[in-house]
Write a protein that holds these residues in place. Structure first.
Motif, PDB file in Angstrom:
ATOM      1  N   GLN A   1       0.820  -1.208   0.000  1.00  0.00           N
ATOM      2  CA  GLN A   1       0.000   0.000   0.000  1.00  0.00           C
ATOM      3  C   GLN A   1       0.852   1.256   0.000  1.00  0.00           C
ATOM      4  O   GLN A   1       0.429   2.299  -0.501  1.00  0.00           O
ATOM      5  CB  GLN A   1      -0.945  -0.010   1.208  1.00  0.00           C
ATOM      6  N   GLN A   2       2.059   1.154   0.551  1.00  0.00           N
ATOM      7  CA  GLN A   2       2.974   2.292   0.581  1.00  0.00           C
ATOM      8  C   GLN A   2       3.799   2.400  -0.698  1.00  0.00           C
ATOM      9  O   GLN A   2       4.604   3.321  -0.851  1.00  0.00           O
ATOM     10  CB  GLN A   2       3.912   2.162   1.788  1.00  0.00           C
ATOM     11  N   GLY A   3       3.597   1.468  -1.627  1.00  0.00           N
ATOM     12  CA  GLY A   3       4.333   1.501  -2.877  1.00  0.00           C
ATOM     13  C   GLY A   3       5.708   0.872  -2.789  1.00  0.00           C
ATOM     14  O   GLY A   3       6.497   0.968  -3.734  1.00  0.00           O
ATOM     15  N   ASN A   4       6.020   0.197  -1.687  1.00  0.00           N
ATOM     16  CA  ASN A   4       7.326  -0.442  -1.522  1.00  0.00           C
ATOM     17  C   ASN A   4       7.199  -1.895  -1.960  1.00  0.00           C
ATOM     18  O   ASN A   4       7.039  -2.806  -1.153  1.00  0.00           O
ATOM     19  CB  ASN A   4       7.800  -0.350  -0.075  1.00  0.00           C
ATOM     20  N   TYR A   5       7.282  -2.106  -3.270  1.00  0.00           N
ATOM     21  CA  TYR A   5       7.046  -3.434  -3.824  1.00  0.00           C
ATOM     22  C   TYR A   5       8.142  -4.422  -3.446  1.00  0.00           C
ATOM     23  O   TYR A   5       7.882  -5.607  -3.239  1.00  0.00           O
ATOM     24  CB  TYR A   5       6.933  -3.331  -5.348  1.00  0.00           C
ATOM     25  N   GLU A   6       9.381  -3.941  -3.365  1.00  0.00           N
ATOM     26  CA  GLU A   6      10.476  -4.841  -3.009  1.00  0.00           C
ATOM     27  C   GLU A   6      10.257  -5.431  -1.615  1.00  0.00           C
ATOM     28  O   GLU A   6      10.419  -6.629  -1.392  1.00  0.00           O
ATOM     29  CB  GLU A   6      11.803  -4.092  -3.095  1.00  0.00           C
ATOM     30  N   ARG A   7       9.920  -4.557  -0.684  1.00  0.00           N
ATOM     31  CA  ARG A   7       9.685  -5.031   0.682  1.00  0.00           C
ATOM     32  C   ARG A   7       8.477  -5.959   0.717  1.00  0.00           C
ATOM     33  O   ARG A   7       8.492  -6.987   1.410  1.00  0.00           O
ATOM     34  CB  ARG A   7       9.478  -3.857   1.628  1.00  0.00           C
ATOM     35  N   ALA A   8       7.434  -5.631  -0.036  1.00  0.00           N
ATOM     36  CA  ALA A   8       6.237  -6.479  -0.062  1.00  0.00           C
ATOM     37  C   ALA A   8       6.583  -7.880  -0.547  1.00  0.00           C
ATOM     38  O   ALA A   8       6.152  -8.887   0.037  1.00  0.00           O
ATOM     39  CB  ALA A   8       5.176  -5.850  -0.967  1.00  0.00           C
ATOM     40  N   VAL A   9       7.392  -7.974  -1.597  1.00  0.00           N
ATOM     41  CA  VAL A   9       7.779  -9.285  -2.109  1.00  0.00           C
ATOM     42  C   VAL A   9       8.659 -10.021  -1.102  1.00  0.00           C
ATOM     43  O   VAL A   9       8.552 -11.243  -0.932  1.00  0.00           O
ATOM     44  CB  VAL A   9       8.489  -9.152  -3.473  1.00  0.00           C
ATOM     45  N   ALA A  10       9.524  -9.293  -0.413  1.00  0.00           N
ATOM     46  CA  ALA A  10      10.368  -9.924   0.608  1.00  0.00           C
ATOM     47  C   ALA A  10       9.510 -10.554   1.707  1.00  0.00           C
ATOM     48  O   ALA A  10       9.795 -11.670   2.173  1.00  0.00           O
ATOM     49  CB  ALA A  10      11.328  -8.900   1.202  1.00  0.00           C
ATOM     50  N   TYR A  11       8.468  -9.865   2.124  1.00  0.00           N
ATOM     51  CA  TYR A  11       7.573 -10.431   3.129  1.00  0.00           C
ATOM     52  C   TYR A  11       6.841 -11.658   2.585  1.00  0.00           C
ATOM     53  O   TYR A  11       6.617 -12.641   3.299  1.00  0.00           O
ATOM     54  CB  TYR A  11       6.565  -9.384   3.590  1.00  0.00           C
ATOM     55  N   LEU A  12       6.450 -11.615   1.314  1.00  0.00           N
ATOM     56  CA  LEU A  12       5.803 -12.782   0.718  1.00  0.00           C
ATOM     57  C   LEU A  12       6.751 -13.982   0.723  1.00  0.00           C
ATOM     58  O   LEU A  12       6.336 -15.108   0.984  1.00  0.00           O
ATOM     59  CB  LEU A  12       5.363 -12.460  -0.705  1.00  0.00           C
ATOM     60  N   ASP A  13       8.009 -13.723   0.394  1.00  0.00           N
ATOM     61  CA  ASP A  13       8.994 -14.807   0.416  1.00  0.00           C
ATOM     62  C   ASP A  13       9.082 -15.438   1.806  1.00  0.00           C
ATOM     63  O   ASP A  13       9.162 -16.664   1.949  1.00  0.00           O
ATOM     64  CB  ASP A  13      10.371 -14.290  -0.006  1.00  0.00           C
ATOM     65  N   SER A  14       9.074 -14.586   2.837  1.00  0.00           N
ATOM     66  CA  SER A  14       9.144 -15.106   4.205  1.00  0.00           C
ATOM     67  C   SER A  14       7.886 -15.896   4.554  1.00  0.00           C
ATOM     68  O   SER A  14       7.955 -16.941   5.208  1.00  0.00           O
ATOM     69  CB  SER A  14       9.333 -13.948   5.189  1.00  0.00           C
ATOM     70  N   ALA A  15       6.728 -15.401   4.114  1.00  0.00           N
ATOM     71  CA  ALA A  15       5.485 -16.137   4.367  1.00  0.00           C
ATOM     72  C   ALA A  15       5.519 -17.502   3.691  1.00  0.00           C
ATOM     73  O   ALA A  15       5.064 -18.501   4.254  1.00  0.00           O
ATOM     74  CB  ALA A  15       4.290 -15.318   3.859  1.00  0.00           C
ATOM     75  N   GLU A  16       6.102 -17.546   2.497  1.00  0.00           N
ATOM     76  CA  GLU A  16       6.157 -18.816   1.776  1.00  0.00           C
ATOM     77  C   GLU A  16       7.126 -19.796   2.429  1.00  0.00           C
ATOM     78  O   GLU A  16       6.944 -21.011   2.346  1.00  0.00           O
ATOM     79  CB  GLU A  16       6.542 -18.574   0.320  1.00  0.00           C
ATOM     80  N   GLN A  17       8.145 -19.295   3.091  1.00  0.00           N
ATOM     81  CA  GLN A  17       9.041 -20.186   3.825  1.00  0.00           C
ATOM     82  C   GLN A  17       8.310 -20.871   4.971  1.00  0.00           C
ATOM     83  O   GLN A  17       8.575 -22.029   5.295  1.00  0.00           O
ATOM     84  CB  GLN A  17      10.240 -19.401   4.355  1.00  0.00           C
ATOM     85  N   VAL A  18       7.365 -20.147   5.577  1.00  0.00           N
ATOM     86  CA  VAL A  18       6.585 -20.716   6.672  1.00  0.00           C
ATOM     87  C   VAL A  18       5.485 -21.633   6.139  1.00  0.00           C
ATOM     88  O   VAL A  18       5.208 -22.697   6.698  1.00  0.00           O
ATOM     89  CB  VAL A  18       5.976 -19.586   7.528  1.00  0.00           C
ATOM     90  N   GLU A  19       4.839 -21.202   5.050  1.00  0.00           N
ATOM     91  CA  GLU A  19       3.737 -21.958   4.438  1.00  0.00           C
ATOM     92  C   GLU A  19       4.085 -22.233   2.972  1.00  0.00           C
ATOM     93  O   GLU A  19       3.613 -21.559   2.057  1.00  0.00           O
ATOM     94  CB  GLU A  19       2.434 -21.155   4.531  1.00  0.00           C
ATOM     95  N   PRO A  20       4.931 -23.238   2.713  1.00  0.00           N
ATOM     96  CA  PRO A  20       5.444 -23.431   1.349  1.00  0.00           C
ATOM     97  C   PRO A  20       4.421 -23.923   0.339  1.00  0.00           C
ATOM     98  O   PRO A  20       4.705 -23.898  -0.868  1.00  0.00           O
ATOM     99  CB  PRO A  20       6.562 -24.466   1.554  1.00  0.00           C
ATOM    100  N   ARG A  21       3.263 -24.352   0.773  1.00  0.00           N
ATOM    101  CA  ARG A  21       2.277 -24.886  -0.167  1.00  0.00           C
ATOM    102  C   ARG A  21       1.062 -23.984  -0.337  1.00  0.00           C
ATOM    103  O   ARG A  21       0.101 -24.369  -0.990  1.00  0.00           O
ATOM    104  CB  ARG A  21       1.827 -26.289   0.277  1.00  0.00           C
ATOM    105  N   THR A  22       1.082 -22.829   0.248  1.00  0.00           N
ATOM    106  CA  THR A  22      -0.072 -21.945   0.162  1.00  0.00           C
ATOM    107  C   THR A  22      -0.218 -21.346  -1.231  1.00  0.00           C
ATOM    108  O   THR A  22       0.765 -21.158  -1.949  1.00  0.00           O
ATOM    109  CB  THR A  22       0.033 -20.817   1.202  1.00  0.00           C
ATOM    110  N   SER A  23      -1.434 -21.037  -1.627  1.00  0.00           N
ATOM    111  CA  SER A  23      -1.696 -20.372  -2.909  1.00  0.00           C
ATOM    112  C   SER A  23      -1.715 -18.863  -2.781  1.00  0.00           C
ATOM    113  O   SER A  23      -1.509 -18.154  -3.765  1.00  0.00           O
ATOM    114  CB  SER A  23      -3.049 -20.844  -3.471  1.00  0.00           C
ATOM    115  N   VAL A  24      -1.976 -18.366  -1.568  1.00  0.00           N
ATOM    116  CA  VAL A  24      -2.137 -16.929  -1.394  1.00  0.00           C
ATOM    117  C   VAL A  24      -0.844 -16.183  -1.701  1.00  0.00           C
ATOM    118  O   VAL A  24      -0.868 -15.070  -2.222  1.00  0.00           O
ATOM    119  CB  VAL A  24      -2.652 -16.591   0.028  1.00  0.00           C
TER     120      VAL A  24
END
Length: 358
Positions: A103-126
């Protein structure tokens, strides 16, 4: 002879980010405040802008065509997922933080957080779904396509993923492929926005009956959906049903009265119906809202001239000429910036031009 502008060029190009680099880790980006995991949604929410909905006219209604300049960031990420997945609390927190960064326009940081979420939940679709939305926001269409396909590989009925793939194909001009994706989405999650998309593509394919049915289905699902009324009005105008078009355009305007494009649609349709005095206030609101609203300025100038208000008419026609020239300059500057994504000067110049247009 006076002519109404109903076929419109692209007035406000979207500012494009040339390269999305994953440059920060979640440790560097970490928020220290507490996160309420109940805030997490299955798709990132961006702030919708006036530029996200198309202008009145007979061009493709999905293209921003009449001068409502999108903000940056401007993607609308309000759809998708439907909260169908139960995630680990840590993954939810990463998604909430990623949503804030987006929402703040910081796409790099947003993707970094998604990467971390995927490490915790590697099979999620979200995660891949929202990664696709971010990549769409920065015009990385191939990466976005792979991300949406990954979401569907993990959950073949993940809501909105097929619609996003259809949107990508529509942007590429692959209308048959787009409609195939939309039909697939219809079996999973039939929404008003989906049927508006279907109406748009059917219209491009010359399938007027199917387009009409899709728009009417959108309105039947949600009679208060302003976009559905507006886009149906555009379709009806294109097919020569001006009176019916005006009814739907007025309905859209009554639902969202602050939209310059909607004012323009009503004003231009009144103009075409010969209701010149009634057209003036609508066209004036649209013309005064944005310097780059060339069609509104042009049409208003024509209407005022026909009403004998020559001095006002000449002023708006001069503004139309200026906005057209500025638009050409912006288009050229955007082309330079996108060809040279690492050129800071090119992006600064483009930003200054947009500020002139605001």
């Amino acid at each position: 002879m006076y002519m109404v502008k109903t076929a419109y060029m692209l007035i406000a190009p979207v500012l494009v980010v040339g390269t999305l680099a994953i440059a920060c880790s979640t440790d560097e980006a970490s928020d220290q405040d507490d996160v309420d995991s109940s805030q997490v949604t299955s798709s990132y929410e961006g702030s919708s802008t006036d530029g996200s909905t198309s202008a009145a006219g007979s061009t493709s209604p999905q293209e921003p065509a009449t001068g409502e300049k999108p903000a940056v960031p401007s993607p609308d990420l309000n759809k998708g997922g439907g909260g169908r997945e139960t995630l680990d609390e840590r993954a939810q927190q990463y998604l909430v933080r990623g949503q804030r960064a987006f929402q703040q326009g910081n796409y790099e940081r947003a993707v970094a957080y998604l990467d971390s979420a995927e490490q915790v939940e590697p099979r999620t679709s979200v995660v891949p779904f929202n990664r696709g939305r971010i990549l769409m926001a920065v015009n990385q269409d191939r990466g976005a396509q792979r991300a949406f396909e990954k979401a569907l590989h993990r959950d073949r009925n993940y809501p909105d993923a097929r619609e996003q793939l259809g949107d990508l194909e529509r942007q590429r001009g692959n209308n048959e492929a787009a409609i195939d994706y939309y039909r697939g989405e219809e079996q999973v999650d039939p929404t008003p926005s989906l049927y508006v998309d279907m109406g748009t593509v059917y219209d491009r394919l010359g399938k007027a009956d199917s387009a009409r049915a899709a728009y009417e289905r959108a309105i039947a699902l949600d009679s208060s959906n302003a976009e559905a009324h507006m886009m149906y009005g555009q379709f009806l105008e294109k097919t020569g049903n001006l009176k019916e078009a005006l009814e739907h355009s007025r309905k859209a305007l009554s639902l969202e009265p602050d939209r310059p494009n909607y004012q323009f649609a009503v004003g231009s349709q009144l103009y075409q119906l010969g209701q010149l005095k009634e057209a003036v206030p609508h066209l004036k609101k649209a013309a005064d809202a944005r310097l780059l609203h060339y069609p509104a300025q042009h049409n208003l100038g024509q209407v005022l001239m026909r009403l004998g208000r020559e001095e006002e008419a000449e002023r708006y026609m001069a503004r139309a000429d200026s906005s057209r020239a500025l638009m050409d300059t912006i288009t050229s500057a955007q082309s330079v910036a996108t060809r040279n994504p690492k050129s800071v000067d090119a992006w600064i110049r483009l930003g200054k031009l947009f500020r002139r247009a605001d």
